[in-house]
Write a protein that holds these residues in place. Structure first.
Motif, PDB file in Angstrom:
ATOM      1  N   LYS A 490      -9.106  21.777   0.871  1.00  0.00           N
ATOM      2  CA  LYS A 490     -10.123  22.423   0.704  1.00  0.00           C
ATOM      3  C   LYS A 490     -10.521  23.087  -0.603  1.00  0.00           C
ATOM      4  N   HIS A 491      -9.527  23.837  -1.368  1.00  0.00           N
ATOM      5  CA  HIS A 491      -9.419  24.521  -2.345  1.00  0.00           C
ATOM      6  C   HIS A 491      -8.961  23.731  -3.616  1.00  0.00           C
ATOM      7  N   ASN A 492      -7.808  23.096  -3.677  1.00  0.00           N
ATOM      8  CA  ASN A 492      -7.146  22.700  -4.855  1.00  0.00           C
ATOM      9  C   ASN A 492      -7.721  20.990  -4.826  1.00  0.00           C
ATOM     10  N   LYS A 493      -8.050  20.400  -3.628  1.00  0.00           N
ATOM     11  CA  LYS A 493      -8.655  19.080  -3.407  1.00  0.00           C
ATOM     12  C   LYS A 493      -7.359  18.019  -3.858  1.00  0.00           C
ATOM     13  N   VAL A 494      -6.065  18.336  -3.855  1.00  0.00           N
ATOM     14  CA  VAL A 494      -4.985  17.395  -4.102  1.00  0.00           C
ATOM     15  C   VAL A 494      -3.954  17.556  -3.087  1.00  0.00           C
ATOM     16  N   LEU A 495      -2.984  16.486  -3.043  1.00  0.00           N
ATOM     17  CA  LEU A 495      -1.950  16.474  -2.078  1.00  0.00           C
ATOM     18  C   LEU A 495      -0.647  16.014  -3.002  1.00  0.00           C
ATOM     19  N   HIS A 496       0.315  16.478  -2.676  1.00  0.00           N
ATOM     20  CA  HIS A 496       1.652  16.148  -3.271  1.00  0.00           C
ATOM     21  C   HIS A 496       2.088  14.560  -2.922  1.00  0.00           C
ATOM     22  N   GLU A 497       2.807  14.038  -3.841  1.00  0.00           N
ATOM     23  CA  GLU A 497       3.122  12.678  -3.832  1.00  0.00           C
ATOM     24  C   GLU A 497       3.981  12.693  -2.435  1.00  0.00           C
ATOM     25  N   ARG A 498       5.018  13.680  -2.104  1.00  0.00           N
ATOM     26  CA  ARG A 498       5.866  13.672  -1.033  1.00  0.00           C
ATOM     27  C   ARG A 498       5.391  14.916  -0.310  1.00  0.00           C
ATOM     28  N   VAL A 499       5.356  14.825   1.071  1.00  0.00           N
ATOM     29  CA  VAL A 499       5.098  15.962   1.855  1.00  0.00           C
ATOM     30  C   VAL A 499       6.104  15.770   3.031  1.00  0.00           C
ATOM     31  N   LEU A 500       6.545  17.077   3.284  1.00  0.00           N
ATOM     32  CA  LEU A 500       7.369  17.199   4.524  1.00  0.00           C
ATOM     33  C   LEU A 500       6.600  18.410   5.322  1.00  0.00           C
ATOM     34  N   PHE A 501       6.577  17.849   6.832  1.00  0.00           N
ATOM     35  CA  PHE A 501       6.133  18.665   7.686  1.00  0.00           C
ATOM     36  C   PHE A 501       7.302  19.143   8.477  1.00  0.00           C
ATOM     37  N   VAL A 502       7.416  20.555   8.212  1.00  0.00           N
ATOM     38  CA  VAL A 502       8.996  21.226   8.788  1.00  0.00           C
ATOM     39  C   VAL A 502       8.853  22.012  10.042  1.00  0.00           C
ATOM     40  N   THR A 503       9.119  21.505  11.079  1.00  0.00           N
ATOM     41  CA  THR A 503       9.005  22.479  12.331  1.00  0.00           C
ATOM     42  C   THR A 503      10.486  22.884  12.816  1.00  0.00           C
ATOM     43  N   VAL A 504      10.744  24.330  13.105  1.00  0.00           N
ATOM     44  CA  VAL A 504      11.827  24.741  13.662  1.00  0.00           C
ATOM     45  C   VAL A 504      11.852  25.009  14.954  1.00  0.00           C
TER      46      VAL A 504
END
Length: 616
Positions: A490-504
């Protein structure tokens, strides 16, 4: 199985129950001392103490309850998780959780009272030597207790190595002193027959019931054996009890009984009067050292239970320092240590003597006994598949004995029993508030968040700009988009090339096998979901786990990674689902929790925090 390990068991596990001879016999007989203590009364109380040790510690804990370990880990919460697995209905599971939390709260209360009463009872031996020492009892006790808590950071193993030989000398000394007096007055051996205990109870009725509130002081520390099982294992604890600790305790009580049969006036302090004059001052110093050890068993158990509470979701994140490179269960928790120290010093200064604290002591111990017996019935009936007649024959008498101990101590609430009741109630409110708050928080996230599958499906059409680097989003809801990612978009309008969703994920077992630790799934090109599982005996280390993703074909460069965390600010909903005072408590606990960066061992210079307002 080594001599060093057995010495460590003596120094950490058996200190609490090992110092009970300092006060248990005297406290039990004081109820009948107004017109002098008769020989049959001494034999009756002695018989009650001996058989309480046999039934509560040897039979209940050593022989039976310690079988119910959760992959090596013991304690009331480990037993609770075993019981939960055998229950199907949500309501029944909730009741089991409440029993487990209540037992844990009373165990913490016991952990605060034990050091105070143990050290005070030892230093009071100075008054036997000379009344002039009376004013020095409290200051000396405070100094010793403060020193004990200050050295806790050195770890259980090092403390046990120092305390073990001292504790071995303590048990040998009290056993030898008791043996000498028993040999001189062998008629005391009659107390080994339960006949005297039954006759005493039949003769005194209500008074005998009241006396049981003091007799239970002889078995305090029984729950610590179970809670400390993860530190040393079942076998060394059993061997030390059966072949050294129990014989020494029994001889000490028998010796005190023999002395009282010969000289009823020795009730002033039967433990110290067992020793000849020249030995009393050295015995005071040895007792002081032993009571410090007694405190250690409860402190170590409190660390174990506190970490289990954090991992099971009953307390906010707390600092956990590992003090051993080989034993996962040996830990130090600074916040827990500080709270225990403050509570112990307040009790020591307020009550000033062990007789006053004895009334406060029993309620916490016996309450935990009752909770343990209730949960053990479920576990042995459903998990171990014991027949109903066998469970009834074994656990009903043990539970009945626990209930007698507990109700007898309820009568002492006006005289100090309110202390563990207040401590336990406060902790119970804190734990249940935190548990309820987390449930509402996660429910709100699921309600307001975008399902992860929908986000991934829309991503190709969104034309979102991808920038170099790795973004690690920590999320407690694996199937929903983290709020931090939505705010970043919403604020930066960007997404990194590699995204990791980490759940413990916190499992209801002490340790998770390596092959179950990590689960990786690719959601889209460059986007992966990682599930990391930890047992309640383990401490998370997220960067270490992420660096091990190469085996799944996911490259991870620590210096290119940014960790995005959401910081929740709780606000009241239009129709609140939690009362205002509970919201205030939950908010205070949340603000004082250890930062996620420290708890998950994330480098603080790689973290981006985004605030989120959540209405509950």
């Amino acid at each position: 199985m080594t001599p060093a390990l057995l010495l460590g068991v003596l120094g950490v596990v058996y200190g609490d129950i090992g110092t009970s001879p300092l006060y248990a016999m005297r406290a039990s007989l004081l109820h009948f001392a107004s017109d002098g203590v008769e020989p049959w009364e001494t034999l009756g109380i002695l018989s009650l103490i001996i058989w309480s040790l046999i039934l509560t510690v040897t039979v209940k804990y050593i022989a039976i309850v310690m079988r119910a370990d959760n992959k090596g880990e013991g304690g009331i919460l480990a037993l609770m998780t075993l019981a939960q697995r055998q229950i199907r209905g949500e309501r029944a599971r909730g009741i089991v959780v409440m029993v487990g939390i209540a037992g844990a709260c009373l165990f913490f209360a016991d952990g605060i009272i034990t050091p105070a009463i143990s050290v005070l009872s030892a230093i009071e031996g100075l008054k036997v030597i000379s009344p002039a020492f009376e004013e020095a009892v409290v200051p000396l006790s405070v100094a010793i207790l403060a020193g004990l808590f200050v050295v806790q950071f050195r770890g259980t193993a090092r403390i046990g190595a120092v305390f073990g030989p001292i504790c071995a000398l303590w048990f040998a000394t009290i056993g030898l002193l008791g043996l000498i007096e028993t040999v001189q007055n062998p008629q005391v051996l009659a107390a080994l027959s339960p006949h005297y205990a039954i006759h005493f109870a039949a003769e005194y009725h209500l008074a005998a019931f009241v006396a049981m509130g003091s007799v239970v002081l002889a078995v305090t520390g029984g729950e610590a054996l179970y809670a400390d099982m993860g530190h040393f294992g079942r076998r060394p604890i059993r061997l030390a009890w059966n072949f050294f600790v129990l014989p020494s305790l029994a001889l000490s009580y028998m010796g005190q009984g023999a002395l009282l049969l010969q000289n009823p006036d020795a009730l002033e302090n039967p433990f110290y009067l067992l020793a000849p004059d020249w030995l009393r001052l050295p015995l005071v110093f040895l007792a002081a050292a032993a009571t410090v050890i007694a405190s250690q068993s409860m402190i170590s158990g409190a660390y174990t239970i506190a970490r289990q509470c954090v991992q099971l979701g009953f307390l906010p994140r707390l600092s956990v320092k590992h003090t051993s490179e080989t034993e996962e269960g040996q830990i130090y928790m600074p916040q827990v240590n500080a709270m225990l120290l403050i509570g112990v010093l307040i009790l020591t200064v307020s009550f000033k003597n062990s007789d006053a604290l004895a009334a406060a002591y029993g309620l916490a111990v016996t309450g935990t006994f009752v909770c343990t017996s209730i949960l053990a019935i479920l576990v042995f009936r459903r998990q171990f598949h014991w027949s109903l007649p066998l469970v009834t024959a074994i656990f009903v008498p043990l539970l009945l004995l626990d209930m007698i101990f507990f109700i007898a101590n309820v009568l002492k609430i006006p005289h100090g029993g309110y202390v563990p009741l207040i401590l336990g109630s406060v902790l119970f409110v804190l734990m249940t508030t935190w548990q309820r708050g987390r449930q509402l928080l996660f429910a709100r996230f699921r309600q307001d968040s975008l399902p992860l599958k929908s986000f991934i499906a829309r991503l190709p059409q969104s034309r979102t700009i991808r920038i170099p680097g790795i973004a690690v989003f920590m999320t407690g809801q694996a199937d929903y988009v983290p709020g931090a990612l939505l705010h970043n978009l919403k604020h930066n309008k960007v997404l990194h090339e590699r995204v990791l969703f980490v759940t413990v994920l916190n499992e209801d077992e002490p340790q998770v096998a390596p092959d179950r630790r990590r689960e990786v799934s690719e959601l889209a090109p460059g986007i992966h979901r990682i599930l990391i599982r930890y047992g309640f005996q383990e401490s998370p280390n997220i960067p270490r786990e992420l660096q091990s993703l190469g085996e799944f074909g996911v490259a991870f460069e620590p210096m290119q990674a940014s960790y995005f965390l959401g910081r929740e600010q709780l606000v009241a909903a239009v129709v609140p689902k939690m009362s205002r005072w509970r919201q205030y408590i939950y908010g205070a606990m949340s603000r004082n929790a250890v930062p996620a960066t420290e708890f998950f061992r994330i480098p603080s210079d790689r973290v981006v925090e985004l605030g989120v307002r959540v209405a509950i």
